[in-house]
Write an enzyme that holds these catalytic residues in place. Structure first.
Site, PDB file in Angstrom:
ATOM      1  N   LEU A   7     -21.237  -4.118 -10.127  1.00 24.07           N
ATOM      2  CA  LEU A   7     -22.650  -3.854  -9.850  1.00 24.07           C
ATOM      3  C   LEU A   7     -22.804  -2.518  -9.145  1.00 24.07           C
ATOM      4  CD1 LEU A   7     -23.778  -7.312  -8.376  1.00 24.07           C
ATOM      5  CD2 LEU A   7     -24.516  -6.330 -10.545  1.00 24.07           C
ATOM      6  N   GLU A  43     -30.545 -13.068  -5.159  1.00 22.67           N
ATOM      7  CA  GLU A  43     -29.500 -14.037  -4.839  1.00 22.67           C
ATOM      8  C   GLU A  43     -28.602 -13.477  -3.737  1.00 22.67           C
ATOM      9  OE1 GLU A  43     -27.293 -14.746  -8.456  1.00 22.67           O
ATOM     10  OE2 GLU A  43     -29.104 -14.563  -9.655  1.00 22.67           O
ATOM     11  N   GLU A  84     -18.683 -17.297  -7.899  1.00 26.79           N
ATOM     12  CA  GLU A  84     -17.836 -16.753  -6.841  1.00 26.79           C
ATOM     13  C   GLU A  84     -17.154 -17.895  -6.106  1.00 26.79           C
ATOM     14  OE1 GLU A  84     -18.136 -13.518  -6.973  1.00 26.79           O
ATOM     15  OE2 GLU A  84     -17.408 -12.682  -5.080  1.00 26.79           O
ATOM     16  N   CYS A 117      -2.145 -15.030  37.421  1.00 27.85           N
ATOM     17  CA  CYS A 117      -1.904 -14.443  38.733  1.00 27.85           C
ATOM     18  C   CYS A 117      -1.310 -15.565  39.578  1.00 27.85           C
ATOM     19  CB  CYS A 117      -3.228 -13.964  39.338  1.00 27.85           C
ATOM     20  SG  CYS A 117      -3.155 -13.667  41.113  1.00 27.85           S
ATOM     21  N   TYR A 123     -15.852 -43.182   1.063  1.00 21.58           N
ATOM     22  CA  TYR A 123     -15.323 -42.465  -0.103  1.00 21.58           C
ATOM     23  C   TYR A 123     -13.820 -42.718  -0.223  1.00 21.58           C
ATOM     24  CZ  TYR A 123     -14.092 -38.770  -3.332  1.00 21.58           C
ATOM     25  OH  TYR A 123     -13.595 -38.096  -4.403  1.00 21.58           O
ATOM     26  N   LYS A 173     -31.511  -9.139  -9.770  1.00 22.50           N
ATOM     27  CA  LYS A 173     -31.339  -9.120 -11.231  1.00 22.50           C
ATOM     28  C   LYS A 173     -32.702  -9.149 -11.888  1.00 22.50           C
ATOM     29  CE  LYS A 173     -27.088 -11.743 -10.739  1.00 22.50           C
ATOM     30  NZ  LYS A 173     -26.459 -13.059 -10.715  1.00 22.50           N
ATOM     31  N   LYS A 181     -25.238 -12.133  -2.182  1.00 25.07           N
ATOM     32  CA  LYS A 181     -24.017 -11.576  -2.757  1.00 25.07           C
ATOM     33  C   LYS A 181     -22.845 -12.169  -1.967  1.00 25.07           C
ATOM     34  CE  LYS A 181     -21.918  -7.329  -4.414  1.00 25.07           C
ATOM     35  NZ  LYS A 181     -20.565  -7.555  -3.922  1.00 25.07           N
ATOM     36  N   LYS A 217     -26.685  -3.670  -0.651  1.00 25.30           N
ATOM     37  CA  LYS A 217     -25.597  -3.916   0.300  1.00 25.30           C
ATOM     38  C   LYS A 217     -26.111  -3.916   1.736  1.00 25.30           C
ATOM     39  CE  LYS A 217     -21.544  -3.944  -0.620  1.00 25.30           C
ATOM     40  NZ  LYS A 217     -20.481  -3.358  -1.382  1.00 25.30           N
ATOM     41  N   CYS A 245      -5.166  -8.422  42.824  1.00 25.72           N
ATOM     42  CA  CYS A 245      -4.589  -8.624  44.159  1.00 25.72           C
ATOM     43  C   CYS A 245      -3.155  -8.142  44.271  1.00 25.72           C
ATOM     44  CB  CYS A 245      -4.660 -10.096  44.539  1.00 25.72           C
ATOM     45  SG  CYS A 245      -3.569 -11.112  43.539  1.00 25.72           S
TER      46      CYS A 245
HETATM   47  S1  IVH Z   1     -23.715 -11.025 -10.820  1.00 24.65           S
HETATM   48  C1  IVH Z   1     -22.415  -7.718 -14.191  1.00 24.65           C
HETATM   49  N1  IVH Z   1     -24.329 -12.377  -8.728  1.00 24.65           N
HETATM   50  O1  IVH Z   1     -20.265  -9.095  -6.768  1.00 24.65           O
HETATM   51  C2  IVH Z   1     -21.986  -8.247 -12.886  1.00 24.65           C
HETATM   52  N2  IVH Z   1     -22.315 -11.109  -8.689  1.00 24.65           N
HETATM   53  O2  IVH Z   1     -20.044  -6.148  -7.109  1.00 24.65           O
HETATM   54  C3  IVH Z   1     -22.758  -9.473 -12.596  1.00 24.65           C
HETATM   55  N3  IVH Z   1     -21.036 -11.330  -6.603  1.00 24.65           N
HETATM   56  O3  IVH Z   1     -17.892  -9.001  -9.333  1.00 24.65           O
HETATM   57  C4  IVH Z   1     -22.384 -10.047 -11.302  1.00 24.65           C
HETATM   58  N4  IVH Z   1     -22.401 -12.730  -5.626  1.00 24.65           N
HETATM   59  O4  IVH Z   1     -17.811 -10.960  -7.697  1.00 24.65           O
HETATM   60  C5  IVH Z   1     -23.436 -11.548  -9.277  1.00 24.65           C
HETATM   61  N5  IVH Z   1     -24.989 -13.679  -6.926  1.00 24.65           N
HETATM   62  C6  IVH Z   1     -24.100 -12.851  -7.489  1.00 24.65           C
HETATM   63  C7  IVH Z   1     -22.936 -12.440  -6.822  1.00 24.65           C
HETATM   64  C8  IVH Z   1     -22.060 -11.554  -7.447  1.00 24.65           C
HETATM   65  C9  IVH Z   1     -21.271 -12.065  -5.502  1.00 24.65           C
HETATM   66  C10 IVH Z   1     -19.872 -10.428  -6.794  1.00 24.65           C
HETATM   67  C11 IVH Z   1     -19.126 -10.630  -8.074  1.00 24.65           C
HETATM   68  C12 IVH Z   1     -19.127  -9.297  -8.745  1.00 24.65           C
HETATM   69  C13 IVH Z   1     -19.401  -8.363  -7.613  1.00 24.65           C
HETATM   70  C14 IVH Z   1     -20.066  -7.117  -8.099  1.00 24.65           C
END
Ligand code: IVH
Length: 712
Positions: free
Chosen positions: A115, A146, A211, A469, A67, A328, A148, A352, A449
């Site tokens: 969220l 997904e 993100e 030591c 590369y 979602k 987080k 969480k 010691c």
């Molecule tokens: S969807 C309407 N998907 O989590 C909000 N958020 O606590 C839709 N985050 O501000 C967000 N992974 O920074 C979504 N797979 C994911 C995520 C994600 C991380 C973060 C994002 C958001 C925060 C909400």
């Protein structure tokens, strides 16, 4: 289309070029501008593709060196023909724009919201129930699950497939325009195109969100580098991603290994019709965006919980931090009906995971003395529950860490636990100090010691200063206890774990590691919790360890600067412990690959009366201290330590066969002649290696001499 137009157009037209080469070319002087222009387009096309393979698919097709070579060729061409440089050239990713005083503000056309959280399957069921109720149970829906990602959310706007703006979330309504910084992230496409060759139209306008994060491995590396420069460390990957993105000078951001996962479609005009989040994620992938792995489509809540649990299990093995899973509702039509409550969508929630960090107080430090004399600190904490486990202590690695953290006794600390490893201290929560903190005093004397301590750089050559030591291991119980454990572990005596080794020392069964071979069955049986079975198992392991080869014994002795590789070289060269013991510094340092420092350390080791006594005890116990010579007649490996190079053809031996015969007699085979070569075996039609040997005065043997050497 003229070349000029093609250039303006970036990649289109590249496919038309007939003469392309995927291997980097030396830039030919006198290249016509036309040829240069074609090659530049071709190189950009290739680099852009490899970028995608590397940064988006994590599946590179070329090595880094390959590369780099393509990249360098493009750089050279662009410097020869500056008029060919376009802002979208991969060479422009590294340092876009210069320092800006502050970031321009942008108003998000679609607000970036947050969220709601759930913490249990029960909470999740309630969230689901609320959504169903809101819809009067008129809809069936599915879910995506997904990861987080624990990073920073960003919004990317594309017009006619070209990245025109990238912004932070800010307060959700207004964010910072950090386009130049985001453009340095290699997995963010500057120009969209379908990766599956589709000719669908590229959306006229597209806004996606995702993100930005820093991989954990990159974060560790960055902090190590910052520590070496004496700069302030980042507390966690999220902070370092934030710090890197907020740089005013994008060339600094470019040096930080940031990455991105895209997960939300905020707006689209003029693209294909997308009905679900699942379709959107697939669409992102088609367009060259990086999407998180292992995203699941759940038919019902059981499947959702299963996918969430899988993410929790996976968490410790990932190279990115996640703090939960995002669930979602998949169908966009349902999402639209559900809308928002306050700032949170009803159609999504974050499941969480238990926190892995907690704040607690440092009540004290205990100091552990190891085999090499280092005195290492361990933080003693007010017990605190982190993710279901009570944490009472945390590693501090070495005294440097205490200074770097600015640690004081009674300090409020942020402590992090990941997996099964001992928790570590992330930082001091200075704003929570009470004024009752007292400085950490490094022990002036060894806690084991009582000898004075000293501070000096680590033996291994790493820069971190350590506390030592000053006593000999024979006069410091902790050092010897740890040595016994180390020796047993290297010798494969698994039954002699750290605790048992220490106990045997404390109870007087072992005074040094040599005593291991004199343990008696009755002694062990007399001990608490030592039954017949564990006794016999341990004695058996000790007996077995006697048969291990010489290099293992050398390694187990724990001589400073003698590691696996050098132990092997020493064993190959000296064949017996007695030979090594008798050798002087020059004889040891003469071995290729052995340094003088190691040679001095070995001689020093054997000059120590106590060490010599133990070595003798080991020999007397019937431990193997010689490597048997693997020849039928039982002779020595006559060619040990000699390097041979073969050239030309031998009449009676094939090349491999000849090499094998030499190796069996202990010789090393080299591929090229140097002053380190001892002999060159020259057959018929010997070429340049023979000439080189003659020039260097290396001994040359013909086939007859070779035969005598190997047949004798
Ligand atoms: S969807 C309407 N998907 O989590 C909000 N958020 O606590 C839709 N985050 O501000 C967000 N992974 O920074 C979504 N797979 C994911 C995520 C994600 C991380 C973060 C994002 C958001 C925060 C909400």
């Amino acid at each position: 289309m003229s070349d000029e137009e093609k250039r303006e157009d970036g990649e289109s037209g590249v496919e038309d070029i007939a003469v392309t080469s995927t291997t980097p070319q030396p830039v030919r002087p006198g290249l016509t501008e036309d040829e240069a222009s074609r090659r530049v387009l071709d190189l950009r096309h290739q680099l852009e593709y490899h970028n995608y393979r590397y940064y988006v698919q994590d599946d590179p097709e070329v090595t880094d060196a390959e590369y780099d070579a393509l990249y360098r060729e493009l750089k050279t061409l662009e410097s020869l023909y500056p008029e060919l440089i376009t802002p979208d050239s991969p060479t422009q990713r590294v340092s876009i724009g210069n320092a800006v005083s502050e970031f321009p503000k942008v108003v998000h056309e679609v607000p970036m919201l947050s969220l709601s959280n759930v913490f249990s399957p029960q909470d999740l069921a309630e969230w689901n129930e609320r959504a169903s109720k809101y819809l009067d149970r008129r809809y069936d829906f599915t879910y995506t699950v997904e990861p987080k990602i624990d990073g920073l959310s960003v919004a990317l706007v594309y017009e006619d497939g070209v990245l025109v703006r990238g912004a932070t979330r800010g307060d959700g309504i207004t964010g910072d325009d950090i386009t130049p910084n985001l453009k340095t992230i290699k997995s963010i496409p500057w120009k969209l195109k379908y990766r599956d060759g589709s000719t669908d139209p590229i959306p006229a306008r597209l806004e996606v969100r995702g993100e930005v994060y820093m991989p954990i491995s990159a974060f560790d590396k960055l902090n190590r580098e910052l520590a070496e420069k004496g700069e302030k460390l980042f507390a966690n990957p999220r902070n370092s991603a934030a710090g890197s993105l907020r740089q005013k000078d994008s060339s600094i951001t470019a040096k930080r290994p940031l990455n991105v996962f895209i997960y939300t479609l905020a707006r689209m005009e003029g693209g294909p019709e997308l009905k679900t989040q699942w379709e959107a994620l697939k669409f992102f992938e088609r367009l060259g965006f990086r999407v998180a792995p292992e995203i699941k489509l759940g038919e019902d809540l059981d499947q959702v919980v299963e996918a969430v649990t899988a993410w929790l299990d996976r968490r410790e093995r990932l190279d990115f931090e996640i703090d939960g899973a995002v669930i979602k509702i998949n169908e966009f039509a349902v999402e639209d009906k559900l809308g928002f409550v306050g700032r949170d969508p009803r159609w999504a929630t974050a499941y969480k995971f238990p926190a892995r960090e907690a704040v607690t107080r440092l009540t004290g430090i205990t100091w552990t003395v190891r085999r090499t004399g280092t005195i290492n600190p361990l933080a003693i904490l007010d017990p605190v529950n982190i993710g279901g486990t009570t944490v009472k202590s945390a590693t501090l690695f070495n005294i440097d860490m205490i200074e770097r953290l600015g640690l004081k006794i009674n300090d409020p600390l942020l402590v992090k636990r990941a997996g099964d490893v001992i928790p570590n201290v992330v930082k001091v929560m200075e704003e929570r100090r009470t004024g009752e903190e007292t400085p950490v005093v490094l022990p002036a004397t060894c806690p084991s010691c009582g000898a004075p301590t000293t501070r000096r750089p680590d033996e291994s050559g790493s820069n971190d200063p350590k506390l030592y030591c000053t006593n000999d291991p024979y006069d410091c119980p902790s050092q010897m206890r740890d040595w016994i454990f180390f020796f047993s572990a290297v010798r494969g005596v698994d039954g002699m774990g750290e605790r048992i080794a220490h106990r045997f020392y404390d109870e007087g069964l072992l005074r040094n590691f040599g005593d291991l071979y004199y343990l008696k069955r009755e002694q062990l049986l007399a001990l608490d919790r030592f039954g017949e079975r564990s006794t016999d198992k341990l004695l058996n392991q000790i007996e077995e360890s006697k048969k291990k080869p010489l290099d293992n014994l050398l390694m187990a002795l724990g001589i400073p600067h003698v590691g696996v590789k050098s132990a092997e070289m020493l064993a190959n060269h000296f064949h017996s412990l007695a030979n090594l013991e008798a050798a002087d510094i020059d004889a040891i340092a003469a071995i290729k690959g052995m340094g003088r420092v190691a040679a001095q350390s070995i001689v020093k080791f054997f000059a120590n009366e106590n060490n010599r006594k133990i070595v003798q005890k080991i020999i007397d116990a019937g431990v193997r201290t010689e490597d048997p010579i693997e020849e039928e007649n039982g002779g020595r490996k006559a060619l040990a330590g000699k390097t041979f190079v073969l050239t030309g053809n031998l009449v009676n031996y094939g090349r491999k066969q000849a090499e094998e015969l030499l190796k069996r007699r202990g010789a090393t085979i080299g591929s090229s002649v140097s002053k380190n070569t001892d002999y060159v075996i020259a057959g018929a039609e010997a070429g340049s290696k023979l000439t080189k040997a003659q020039q260097l005065g290396v001994s040359i043997l013909d086939e007859e001499a070779f035969t005598r050497l190997v047949e004798d």
